[in-house]
Design a protein around this motif. Sequence first.
Motif, short mmCIF file in Angstrom:
data_model
loop_
_atom_site.label_atom_id
_atom_site.label_comp_id
_atom_site.label_asym_id
_atom_site.label_seq_id
_atom_site.Cartn_x
_atom_site.Cartn_y
_atom_site.Cartn_z
N UNK A 118 26.06 -9.08 10.04
CA UNK A 118 25.82 -8.22 8.49
C UNK A 118 26.90 -7.34 8.28
N UNK A 119 27.42 -6.79 9.36
CA UNK A 119 28.52 -5.63 9.04
C UNK A 119 29.86 -6.49 8.40
N UNK A 120 30.09 -7.62 8.97
CA UNK A 120 31.33 -8.29 8.70
C UNK A 120 31.02 -9.11 7.51
N UNK A 124 25.85 -13.67 5.09
CA UNK A 124 25.59 -13.44 6.77
C UNK A 124 25.79 -15.04 6.96
N UNK A 125 25.28 -16.00 6.40
CA UNK A 125 25.15 -17.13 6.63
C UNK A 125 26.64 -17.94 6.73
N UNK A 126 27.58 -17.45 6.01
CA UNK A 126 28.94 -17.85 5.84
C UNK A 126 29.79 -17.24 7.27
N UNK A 127 29.31 -16.11 7.61
CA UNK A 127 29.84 -15.42 8.59
C UNK A 127 29.50 -16.13 9.88
N UNK A 160 39.21 -9.01 15.30
CA UNK A 160 39.15 -10.43 14.84
C UNK A 160 38.96 -10.36 13.57
N UNK A 161 37.98 -9.53 13.06
CA UNK A 161 37.59 -9.35 11.35
C UNK A 161 39.04 -9.01 10.81
N UNK A 162 39.73 -8.06 11.27
CA UNK A 162 40.92 -7.47 10.73
C UNK A 162 42.07 -8.67 10.66
N UNK A 185 40.73 -13.40 -0.36
CA UNK A 185 39.38 -13.11 -0.90
C UNK A 185 38.32 -12.46 -0.10
N UNK A 186 38.77 -12.28 1.32
CA UNK A 186 37.87 -11.51 2.16
C UNK A 186 38.60 -10.17 2.45
N UNK A 187 39.76 -9.75 1.71
CA UNK A 187 40.27 -8.48 1.99
C UNK A 187 39.44 -7.27 1.69
#
Length: 70
Positions: A14-16, A24-27, A57-59, A67-69
Amino acid sequence: MAQRKPLERDLSIKEVAEMTGQSADTIGDLVRIGRFPNAYKAGRGSRNSPIRIPEKDVDRYRQTQPRAAG
């Protein structure tokens, strides 16, 4: 005295999702296909254990996905 690095956090799906502007499904799908190679199941690692994703890993993901920046 040497300067200490701040402690890295392990994040929930959820945080990511909130950080990247994705669902959340995509993550969860990205975890399953290995886009977050150090993701792991917390606790006993059972089927229902929450997945945690290291902040590094998220960074790394955000650097490769404009688009995820967020």
